[in-house]
Structures are given as structure tokens and as C-alpha cells.
Scaffold this motif. Sequence first.
Motif, short mmCIF file in Angstrom:
data_model
loop_
_atom_site.label_atom_id
_atom_site.label_comp_id
_atom_site.label_asym_id
_atom_site.label_seq_id
_atom_site.Cartn_x
_atom_site.Cartn_y
_atom_site.Cartn_z
N GLN A 340 -30.32 -47.11 -27.23
CA GLN A 340 -29.24 -46.09 -27.83
C GLN A 340 -27.89 -46.74 -27.60
O GLN A 340 -27.86 -47.00 -27.03
CB GLN A 340 -29.32 -44.53 -27.13
N THR A 341 -27.70 -46.98 -29.23
CA THR A 341 -26.24 -47.67 -29.03
C THR A 341 -25.08 -46.87 -29.87
O THR A 341 -25.27 -45.66 -30.75
CB THR A 341 -26.36 -49.26 -29.50
N PHE A 342 -23.38 -47.31 -29.23
CA PHE A 342 -22.32 -46.45 -30.06
C PHE A 342 -21.36 -47.39 -29.94
O PHE A 342 -21.23 -48.62 -29.53
CB PHE A 342 -21.47 -45.38 -29.26
N VAL A 343 -21.25 -47.80 -31.24
CA VAL A 343 -20.79 -49.38 -31.92
C VAL A 343 -19.58 -48.74 -32.79
O VAL A 343 -19.14 -47.55 -33.59
CB VAL A 343 -21.00 -49.66 -33.22
N THR A 344 -17.62 -48.69 -32.11
CA THR A 344 -16.80 -48.76 -32.84
C THR A 344 -16.28 -49.33 -33.07
O THR A 344 -16.36 -51.25 -33.05
CB THR A 344 -15.70 -48.21 -31.28
N THR A 345 -15.59 -49.27 -34.69
CA THR A 345 -15.35 -50.30 -35.09
C THR A 345 -14.36 -49.88 -36.44
O THR A 345 -14.74 -48.81 -36.59
CB THR A 345 -16.57 -51.62 -35.85
N THR A 346 -13.36 -51.08 -37.07
CA THR A 346 -12.83 -50.62 -38.64
C THR A 346 -13.45 -50.78 -39.58
O THR A 346 -13.14 -49.78 -40.48
CB THR A 346 -11.27 -51.45 -38.01
N SER A 347 -14.88 -51.75 -39.11
CA SER A 347 -14.87 -51.55 -40.72
C SER A 347 -16.73 -52.39 -40.05
O SER A 347 -16.97 -53.07 -39.79
CB SER A 347 -14.37 -51.88 -41.35
N VAL A 348 -17.62 -51.98 -41.62
CA VAL A 348 -18.60 -53.20 -41.36
C VAL A 348 -18.43 -53.69 -41.96
O VAL A 348 -19.82 -54.80 -42.13
CB VAL A 348 -19.73 -51.76 -41.31
N ASP A 349 -17.48 -54.21 -43.30
CA ASP A 349 -17.89 -54.87 -43.47
C ASP A 349 -18.36 -56.75 -42.96
O ASP A 349 -17.15 -56.75 -42.21
CB ASP A 349 -16.88 -54.87 -44.79
N GLY A 350 -18.74 -57.09 -43.76
CA GLY A 350 -19.30 -58.86 -43.33
C GLY A 350 -20.15 -58.63 -42.44
O GLY A 350 -20.09 -59.83 -41.62
N ILE A 351 -20.79 -57.43 -41.93
CA ILE A 351 -22.12 -57.34 -40.95
C ILE A 351 -23.41 -57.42 -41.45
O ILE A 351 -23.49 -55.87 -42.14
CB ILE A 351 -21.86 -56.39 -39.83
N GLU A 352 -24.29 -58.12 -42.33
CA GLU A 352 -25.39 -57.11 -42.83
C GLU A 352 -25.99 -57.82 -41.47
O GLU A 352 -27.16 -58.87 -41.09
CB GLU A 352 -25.31 -59.00 -43.52
N HIS A 353 -26.21 -56.72 -41.12
CA HIS A 353 -27.71 -56.78 -40.36
C HIS A 353 -28.83 -55.35 -40.12
O HIS A 353 -27.83 -53.86 -40.64
CB HIS A 353 -27.00 -56.51 -38.80
N GLU A 354 -30.23 -55.78 -40.95
CA GLU A 354 -30.38 -54.21 -40.63
C GLU A 354 -30.39 -52.71 -40.02
O GLU A 354 -30.19 -51.84 -39.90
CB GLU A 354 -31.69 -54.46 -40.22
N THR A 355 -29.96 -53.25 -38.30
CA THR A 355 -29.61 -52.10 -37.65
C THR A 355 -28.94 -51.15 -38.01
O THR A 355 -28.51 -50.13 -37.83
CB THR A 355 -29.25 -52.95 -36.13
N LEU A 356 -27.00 -51.91 -38.69
CA LEU A 356 -26.28 -50.91 -38.61
C LEU A 356 -26.68 -50.12 -40.52
O LEU A 356 -26.02 -49.48 -40.46
CB LEU A 356 -25.11 -52.05 -38.97
N LYS A 357 -27.10 -51.12 -40.58
CA LYS A 357 -27.57 -50.59 -42.31
C LYS A 357 -28.04 -48.99 -41.86
O LYS A 357 -28.28 -47.89 -42.91
CB LYS A 357 -28.41 -50.91 -43.27
N GLN A 358 -29.29 -49.00 -40.60
CA GLN A 358 -29.95 -47.76 -40.80
C GLN A 358 -29.14 -46.45 -39.60
O GLN A 358 -29.74 -46.01 -39.45
CB GLN A 358 -31.29 -48.19 -39.77
N ALA A 359 -27.96 -46.92 -39.26
CA ALA A 359 -27.38 -45.99 -38.31
C ALA A 359 -26.97 -45.18 -38.97
O ALA A 359 -26.46 -44.81 -39.83
CB ALA A 359 -26.19 -47.36 -37.51
N SER A 360 -26.18 -44.17 -37.86
CA SER A 360 -25.71 -42.81 -37.87
C SER A 360 -24.53 -43.00 -37.84
O SER A 360 -24.48 -43.62 -37.08
CB SER A 360 -26.09 -41.57 -37.22
N THR A 361 -23.48 -42.37 -39.00
CA THR A 361 -22.17 -43.20 -39.12
C THR A 361 -21.05 -41.94 -39.31
O THR A 361 -21.59 -40.90 -39.36
CB THR A 361 -21.75 -44.01 -40.24
N PHE A 362 -20.37 -42.20 -38.24
CA PHE A 362 -18.86 -40.89 -38.05
C PHE A 362 -17.51 -41.39 -38.24
O PHE A 362 -17.90 -42.83 -38.36
CB PHE A 362 -18.91 -40.45 -36.75
N THR A 363 -17.02 -40.75 -38.23
CA THR A 363 -15.38 -41.09 -38.87
C THR A 363 -14.65 -40.40 -37.86
O THR A 363 -15.05 -39.19 -37.51
CB THR A 363 -14.76 -41.09 -40.32
#
Length: 373
Positions: A340-363
Motif C-alpha cells: 500500500q503506497t501513498f504518493v504525493t506529487t504536483t503532477s503525474v505527467d511524464g510518469i508512464e507506469h501501470e502502477t499509477l494508471k491503476q491508482a486511486s487519486t485524490f486532490t
Amino acid sequence: MHIKKLRLKQFRNYEDITLNVEDKVNVILGGNAQGKTNAMEAVYVLAFAKSHRTSKDRELIQWEQDFARIEAELEKNTGPLSLEVIISGKGKKTKVNGLEQQKLSGYVGTCNVVMFAPEDLNLVKGGPSMRRRFIDMEIGQISPVYLHDLMLYQRILRQRNQLLKNMFPVPDQEQEMMLDVLTEQLSQAAAKVISRRFSFLRLLQEWAGEIHGRITKHQEELEVEYAPTTEVSEDMNLSKIEEHVRKKFEENRQNEIRRGLSLTGPHRDELTMRINGRDVQTYGSQGQQRTAALSLKLAEIELIHDNIGEYPILLLDDVLSELDHNRQSHLLHTIQGKVQTFVTTTSVDGIEHETLKQASTFTAQAGTLRQMK
């Protein structure tokens, strides 16, 4: 293990929010000063009952409020678990399934967390205190006994240092006798801390060496080694380590009285790293140092899993943008589907990975967290 529900009340800039989170990857998007890192910090405080950002608990409480509360519902191999940390002007309270815990060593380790933030990339080239803290935090999560021994060592160390300051320039007989007593006690506590660090770092070396080899396509070999300030080694038993520590204190006695502090012991020990036989702290490139830091963090995850039988929760606080594509991909591939991972970032642009594509996203925005559909 994973968090199912997280509630923050009057914590930093969060008035009262409740999050239902996924057991895989949760991405928190937002601009600067909106509360992304505050949410990460809350999970860290939930695990360690203290912040990684400040030693002043008052800063964790929302402005003009009297207390802050972090609550979570966890799912572990042994079943569901509820945790609570309450921070107020009177101190901290920790609860497990509603029962208040009297000792910190009885609470830490209930929720296992590994944090990876931009400052952790300085784990290799930063000061020794940063590496000692890294060692202590990780062993403390999997060994309550170690945490107890470390806290005892630190308490006796403070007493001994205060006595040393009072002994200069001319100690009296009573002070000399008290120094003998504290030196004996400190040597016993130090031996336990040193012995456990040796065991932990042997296991960390195995995992970090293997992971580093994979990241560098086996072009580099990483060695991680504990470097005590006393002439002790891993093959010594507890009494032998204690004997050597005590001897070192006695050798430094007059110098310590003159300086007013204890000059050797676990509080001065170091963690050294070599890549292909060369000291990476001194001779490694920035890329090598960052890869070594990443290897250590990924090794933490596997080592905790080995010890407790389940993976810790991983916090990636604004660190993905600091990693190049190869290290980024290796990190995301390693955690995919199991941590289980929590990721903070200003943008996911440029991060091409299946893990983030399947992630639950909060703002995150001005003290609110909303899940994106």
C-alpha cells in the motif's frame, strides 16, 4: 498491512476529514502548501507517534485549537486493528483498539511505515546523524526491545553528559563514583544497541546489495557496513561488546571530563557504504549516491516483510520527480501489487507506469482532500 480508513481532526491544515483509501496505490495531487505533505505526515505520526518534520508537537495542532487527532482502521494478517494518536498541550496519547498504551515501545511497530522523501536522497551523502536515525527508526519498528534499549541508552547518556559537564575542571570523589556507575550502566545499554544494529545491518546489506545490483544491471556492487566508534565486531557476544565499550570510555575519561560529553558509543557510530570497493559517500557520483539511497529504502520494505510477515505502508512524498526514469520505474515496479503506497506529487505527467494508471487519486486543496472519479 494496509489502512482502510484515515481520519484527521484539527491536524495541521485539516479541520476534520475522513478518507477511505485503496490497499494498493493512492496518489495525492495538489500545488504547494495545499496539504499534500501534511497528509503523509499524519500517516507517519500514526506509525511513530512523532513527526519526521518537526520535534515540536504543537506545530501539528491546527491554529487556535487545543488538540489534534489521527485515527485509522487497519487491516493486518492478524485481523482488523484501530489506531489513534491524540496530541495536545499535555502530551501525546496512543491507543490500540481503544486501549491507551502506557509506553511508546509498546505502540511503535503496530503500524509499519517506510517513508521516502527528497531529503532521503541525502541519506548517503548527508551527516552521520541522518544515517543513525535511519537505522534506529527501522529497527525500532520491528523490535520493541531495541526501542526500549535505545531509549534507556539515551536517558543514561544525558545523565552522564550532564555529570561530565559538572565535573570540570576538578571533579570530587562523589562525582567520580557516580561517573563509574553511569559508565557501567551506559556500557550495558550500549552493548545491546550495538549488537542489534550489527544483526540488522547484516540483513539490510543482503537486501540492499541485491536490489542495487538489479537497478544497475549488475554493473555495481553495494556494500553496507556498520562502523562503531569502539573496537567491536559482529562475532562478539554481548558481554565482550560491553567490555570493549567500557574500556573505551575509561580510555577517554579525562578527555570526556575536559570536553563535557561522552565521545564514543552508539550515538557516535556510523554507517558506511561502498560501491565496487570505493567509499560512495566520498567518491560516488550523485547518481550512485541516489541509487544507493533508493536501494536502502527498498531494502527496508523487504526486510520488514521478512521480519513481520507482511509489507509496510510506503509513503512517497514528492520523490518521484527527483528520480530519473530508470530509478522511477524500478521503484514503481517493486511496489506494484504488493505494497500500500501513498504518493504525493504536483503532477503525474511524464510518469508512464501501470502502477499509477491503476491508482486511486485524490486532490489536495486548502485543507481538503477529494477523491477524483
